[in-house]
Write a protein that holds these residues in place. Structure first.
Motif, PDB file in Angstrom:
ATOM      1  N   ASP A  35       4.979  31.441 -12.310  1.00  0.00           N
ATOM      2  CA  ASP A  35       4.175  30.508 -11.510  1.00  0.00           C
ATOM      3  C   ASP A  35       3.093  31.223 -10.706  1.00  0.00           C
ATOM      4  O   ASP A  35       2.787  30.862  -9.558  1.00  0.00           O
ATOM      5  CB  ASP A  35       5.060  29.693 -10.566  1.00  0.00           C
ATOM      6  N   GLY A  36       2.493  32.231 -11.320  1.00  0.00           N
ATOM      7  CA  GLY A  36       1.386  32.938 -10.683  1.00  0.00           C
ATOM      8  C   GLY A  36       1.788  34.062  -9.769  1.00  0.00           C
ATOM      9  O   GLY A  36       0.916  34.721  -9.182  1.00  0.00           O
ATOM     10  N   LYS A  37       3.079  34.337  -9.649  1.00  0.00           N
ATOM     11  CA  LYS A  37       3.528  35.364  -8.714  1.00  0.00           C
ATOM     12  C   LYS A  37       3.781  36.727  -9.367  1.00  0.00           C
ATOM     13  O   LYS A  37       4.146  37.686  -8.676  1.00  0.00           O
ATOM     14  CB  LYS A  37       4.784  34.889  -7.980  1.00  0.00           C
ATOM     15  N   VAL A  50      -0.181  36.373 -16.710  1.00  0.00           N
ATOM     16  CA  VAL A  50       0.257  35.784 -15.446  1.00  0.00           C
ATOM     17  C   VAL A  50       1.480  34.918 -15.722  1.00  0.00           C
ATOM     18  O   VAL A  50       1.440  34.030 -16.576  1.00  0.00           O
ATOM     19  CB  VAL A  50      -0.860  34.930 -14.815  1.00  0.00           C
ATOM     20  N   LYS A  99       3.071  35.035  -3.186  1.00  0.00           N
ATOM     21  CA  LYS A  99       2.586  33.713  -3.568  1.00  0.00           C
ATOM     22  C   LYS A  99       1.399  33.923  -4.496  1.00  0.00           C
ATOM     23  O   LYS A  99       0.811  35.015  -4.530  1.00  0.00           O
ATOM     24  CB  LYS A  99       2.167  32.902  -2.337  1.00  0.00           C
ATOM     25  N   PRO A 100       1.014  32.929  -5.273  1.00  0.00           N
ATOM     26  CA  PRO A 100      -0.146  33.108  -6.159  1.00  0.00           C
ATOM     27  C   PRO A 100      -1.380  33.525  -5.354  1.00  0.00           C
ATOM     28  O   PRO A 100      -1.613  33.056  -4.237  1.00  0.00           O
ATOM     29  CB  PRO A 100      -0.328  31.717  -6.776  1.00  0.00           C
TER      30      PRO A 100
END
Length: 526
Positions: A83-85, A80, A146-147
């Motif tokens: 930033d989680g995207k 991942v 987005k995450p």
């Protein structure tokens, strides 16, 4: 209506290898399933029998353990970043389809995309995703808007419908059309040449299947080790015939014996009875929101005073109150999101007369309605018969159309009005996993023609569901779930008719059964 009245008319590769010293018949497991298998596509239908078939032959990127934690299955792992995207998933070595072809990311991506079109959890993931792309044969990437912290839980969905991986040529089938060929990469192969709908379904152990190397079997997580060379599903509608075959050892496992049969089997020391799922299954009365008479919310609400959950549940499991739950709302009893919010219309005094008065106030003037349901699967059949008695007592101009479960599953897809062969209401049941939270809760969607059969349009439910996915903690999840239940009790996408413990019966020499559903890895003969 008493239960006796309902039943009266029915009388690693080495790890995965078999114990070769056993007699040949000991390497065959004979099973009586809950219903006939009429559809082979677990993405197209939410029927539990097809879901169970799917777990036989397909595998998924992630599995779910009994604590609702996602664990890698076909995935070797993931990274991942951004930033989680951005989530990159790598496939395990040695994955192979039953036709001999290797499993590639080119198969996984269209499988996930097809699943995202039909599954509520998948639909939510799709809304948060810019793209799912192939990196190379072994890697795929989710590029997210987005995450999405629940990504792995979504891919590990246990029930209705799991994110099963198919060969690319099958995965590219329109998700609203059935796949007719059953080829996966799971621990068993489907024997198409021995498939006889209404009689027998046969699976053989997949010699190329390599279980995950670590962990403990738990629900669909951990090593899926097949100990039988052959599994036969025998479609036996008559409960007494199934019970006799189990007692004599002609079959090994009877998935859903009715209560009277359970009483008989408890006397046999060669048979054991167990809860197939440690949590209860929920029964529902589903309305068709597209057409009269139940496009009228007030008419749906009018039925509430007449719904006695104990009547429906005792029809399914008998009169022992320990075997069922009442006061059941829209989330599985015993799970964190279950509550008593807005439940007074179902828990207060019961009155058919009050329901009739409300029907008149709602404008019901003998419009025709059609109740569809099965005769050959325990819980939906029992609930349908109680429901048929109820709608007659309420004074509905009711057409009761009873068929086999496969026909009911096909018929409920019709969006036509009653006069053109459509339907008005049906009864069915869902596994505990399905109603544990809003993520994969099919009947709690309010997204119109994209919703589950019945197709309610309830924008506020959708808003609350979206907010639930962004909830920062359990307290917020619980608050939103209570609000969803308040809306659902007003709009009534369906009426909960109780929850029950599902009991399964096996020969006492079978051990290692993995709990939760009818799963066939881990189980072996002692």
């Amino acid at each position: 209506m008493k239960r006796r009245d309902l039943i009266a008319t029915a009388a690693t590769a080495a790890l995965a290898g078999p114990a070769l010293a056993q007699p040949a018949q000991h390497r065959v497991l004979k099973f009586v399933p809950q219903a006939n298998l009429t559809s082979l596509d677990p993405i197209w239908t939410t029927a539990n029998i097809t879901r169970n078939h799917g777990h036989m032959i397909y595998d998924s990127l992630y599995g779910m353990d009994a604590e609702f934690r996602a664990q890698p299955q076909m995935a070797a792992g993931h990274v991942v970043d951004q930033d989680g995207k951005r989530v990159t998933i790598t496939l395990r070595d040695g994955l192979k389809f039953h036709d001999g072809e290797p499993v590639r990311a080119q198969d996984v991506v269209p499988s996930i995309q097809r699943w995202m079109r039909r599954n509520p959890f998948g639909q939510q993931l799709a809304a948060a995703t810019d793209a799912v792309e192939v990196v190379d044969d072994k890697r795929l990437v989710f590029r997210l808007k987005k995450p999405f912290p629940l990504l792995f839980a979504a891919l590990a969905q246990v029930s209705n419908s799991p994110a099963f991986i198919m060969p690319e040529r099958l995965a590219r089938t329109d998700p609203f059309q059935q796949v007719r060929e059953a080829i996966g990469s799971g621990p068993f192969r489907f024997k198409a040449d021995e498939y006889n709908s209404g009689s027998r379904v046969v699976y053989t152990r997949n010699p190329d299947y390599v279980p995950v190397a670590t962990g403990t079997p738990s629900l669909t997580a951990g090593p899926k080790v097949a100990h039988f060379d052959r599994v036969e599903w025998h479609i036996i509608v008559d409960a007494a015939t199934s019970a006799a075959a189990l007692q004599t050892g002609e079959i090994d496992w009877y998935e859903q014996p009715p209560p009277e049969i359970q009483m008989l089997l408890r006397r046999n020391r060669n048979v054991k009875l167990e809860a197939i799922d440690p949590l209860p299954l929920t029964g529902i009365l589903r309305f068709n929101h597209l057409h009269p008479p139940f496009d009228n919310k007030r008419l749906r609400q009018a039925m509430l005073p007449a719904i006695n959950q104990a009547d429906f549940m005792s029809a399914v499991v008998g009169t022992n109150a320990a075997d069922y739950r009442t006061g059941v709302g829209f989330f599985t009893p015993g799970t964190p999101l279950a509550s008593d919010a807005a439940m007074a219309p179902l828990t207060g005094p019961r009155s058919v007369d009050r329901a009739r008065a409300l029907m008149r106030e709602a404008g019901y003037t003998n419009q025709p309605m059609r109740l569809i349901g099965p005769t050959d699967i325990l819980a939906p059949s029992a609930m349908t018969q109680v429901g048929a008695d109820l709608v007659r007592r309420l004074g509905f101009n009711a057409d009761i159309l009873l068929t086999d479960w496969g026909t009911t599953v096909q018929r409920r897809t019709s969006r036509e009005p009653v006069e053109r062969g459509g339907w008005s209401m049906l009864f069915t049941a869902f596994s505990s996993f399905d109603f544990a939270n809003p993520a994969a809760h099919f009947p709690l969607r309010g997204n119109g023609t994209n919703a589950w059969f019945g197709w309610p349009t309830i924008p506020r439910l959708e808003e609350l569901r979206d907010a639930w996915f962004d909830a920062p903690d359990l307290a917020t999840e619980q608050r939103l779930a209570r609000e969803m239940q308040v809306v659902a009790m007003d709009e009534l996408p369906y009426i909960p008719v109780g929850a029950y413990m599902s009991t399964t019966a096996l020969r006492s020499n079978l051990n290692g059964r993995v709990g939760g559903l009818a799963l066939f890895w881990g189980i072996q003969r002692s």
